[in-house]
Design an enzyme around this catalytic site. Sequence first.
Site, PDB file in Angstrom:
ATOM      1  N   PRO A 169      -0.991   8.280  12.114  1.00 49.65           N
ATOM      2  CA  PRO A 169      -0.626   9.728  10.461  1.00 49.65           C
ATOM      3  C   PRO A 169      -1.349  10.296  10.782  1.00 49.65           C
ATOM      4  O   PRO A 169      -2.630   9.743  11.517  1.00 49.65           O
ATOM      5  CB  PRO A 169      -0.399   8.409   9.375  1.00 49.65           C
ATOM      6  N   GLY A 170      -1.270  11.732  10.545  1.00 41.32           N
ATOM      7  CA  GLY A 170      -1.866  12.666   9.820  1.00 41.32           C
ATOM      8  C   GLY A 170      -2.427  11.909   8.568  1.00 41.32           C
ATOM      9  O   GLY A 170      -2.367  11.286   7.702  1.00 41.32           O
ATOM     10  N   TYR A 171      -3.133  13.135   7.866  1.00 38.31           N
ATOM     11  CA  TYR A 171      -2.975  13.006   6.683  1.00 38.31           C
ATOM     12  C   TYR A 171      -2.004  12.749   5.402  1.00 38.31           C
ATOM     13  O   TYR A 171      -1.147  13.768   5.712  1.00 38.31           O
ATOM     14  CB  TYR A 171      -4.688  14.232   6.020  1.00 38.31           C
ATOM     15  N   THR A 187     -11.717   1.830   4.967  1.00 39.31           N
ATOM     16  CA  THR A 187     -12.483   2.370   5.541  1.00 39.31           C
ATOM     17  C   THR A 187     -13.451   2.053   4.898  1.00 39.31           C
ATOM     18  O   THR A 187     -13.712   1.573   3.081  1.00 39.31           O
ATOM     19  CB  THR A 187     -12.045   4.259   4.756  1.00 39.31           C
ATOM     20  N   GLY A 223       1.409  -1.210   0.152  1.00 37.66           N
ATOM     21  CA  GLY A 223       0.150  -0.473   0.117  1.00 37.66           C
ATOM     22  C   GLY A 223       0.918   1.276   0.027  1.00 37.66           C
ATOM     23  O   GLY A 223       2.107   1.009  -0.009  1.00 37.66           O
ATOM     24  N   PHE A 271     -16.198  12.591  11.149  1.00 41.02           N
ATOM     25  CA  PHE A 271     -17.902  12.433  10.606  1.00 41.02           C
ATOM     26  C   PHE A 271     -17.913  11.100   9.900  1.00 41.02           C
ATOM     27  O   PHE A 271     -16.959  11.499   8.502  1.00 41.02           O
ATOM     28  CB  PHE A 271     -17.678  14.239  10.234  1.00 41.02           C
ATOM     29  N   GLY A 272     -18.513  10.753  10.111  1.00 42.11           N
ATOM     30  CA  GLY A 272     -18.890   9.396   8.681  1.00 42.11           C
ATOM     31  C   GLY A 272     -17.898   8.428   9.304  1.00 42.11           C
ATOM     32  O   GLY A 272     -18.235   7.491   8.828  1.00 42.11           O
ATOM     33  N   TYR A 329     -14.519   3.271  11.552  1.00 41.06           N
ATOM     34  CA  TYR A 329     -12.583   3.411  11.225  1.00 41.06           C
ATOM     35  C   TYR A 329     -12.521   4.469  12.766  1.00 41.06           C
ATOM     36  O   TYR A 329     -11.314   3.621  13.054  1.00 41.06           O
ATOM     37  CB  TYR A 329     -12.305   4.424   9.976  1.00 41.06           C
TER      38      TYR A 329
END
Length: 253
Positions: free
Chosen positions: A189-191, A98, A18, A154-155, A159
């Site tokens: 990790p962040g984004y 996800t 990945g 959100f959403g 996860y």
Amino acid sequence: MNLAATSSRVALVTGGIGGLGTEICRHLARAGARVIAVDLASREERVAAFRGEVASFKGAITFEPVDVSDFSSCQQLFARVEQQCGHVDILVNAAGITRDASLRKMTAQQWHELMQVNLDGVFNMCRNAVEGMSERGFGRIVNISSVNGQTGQFGQTNYSAAKAGVHGFSMALAREVARKGVTVNSVSPGYCDTPMVAAVSAEIRAQIVAGIPVGRLGSPADIARAVAFLAADEAGYITGANLPVNGGYFMSF
Ligand code: NAD
């Protein structure tokens, strides 16, 4: 990073083909480890591309199939790897998926599929790794959590729950094996600039970047450096920790 730090160690990286996993494999191999990227065999095109991308490592990085959501698949993987390469010293759990939806719209299937990979997968791999590591008196386990396990998103109730669970799991296992030379940590990790985040719309990405104090998405190398640091022989006094690598994201709150 000391190039001898993981010298002659055998490392397994789930989600190894990945966006983050590939770079983690490279960093561990550069540190001297014999690395086995483990991932879904069904991703044939990506497996072929990955083999090309790591060809310059001349056999120090190889691929083995596994489905981390399936306990017996993990058991068989360990048996194969131990026969071919010897015991596993380093385990990095980076496989993840996800299945986003607000809770009011989330199906039971979306919940369970995500848990089976992101949380059961960590159990399935660690359960097969930890006994041998404890017997030999050495092991490094690094579980990839997420900033969204710390802040919620959100959403992403599924996860966020799984990723918060990954850190709880890591702390509990760290206590169980602390006297055996085995450390268990998580990296959050962040984004990051990977296909997982590229799937988000340009508008949302711009909003995300605006909220990151360093002003950019993380690179896979930012995360891989943190993983290699925790996987090193010399990192034996760091256990049960969560290392956020997120460009200072929490400072925005
Ligand atoms: P990615 O989708 O590029 O890689 C995930 C890998 O997991 C894929 O190669 C996929 O084939 C593999 N995988 C999925 N299901 C599997 C299964 N059942 N068995 C074995 N392998 C399986 O995503 P990535 O960005 O590299 O993310 C790696 C990890 O980092 C994930 O756990 C993700 O949740 C976490 N993370 C990513 C980010 C980001 O910004 N990219 C941020 C925080 C956390």
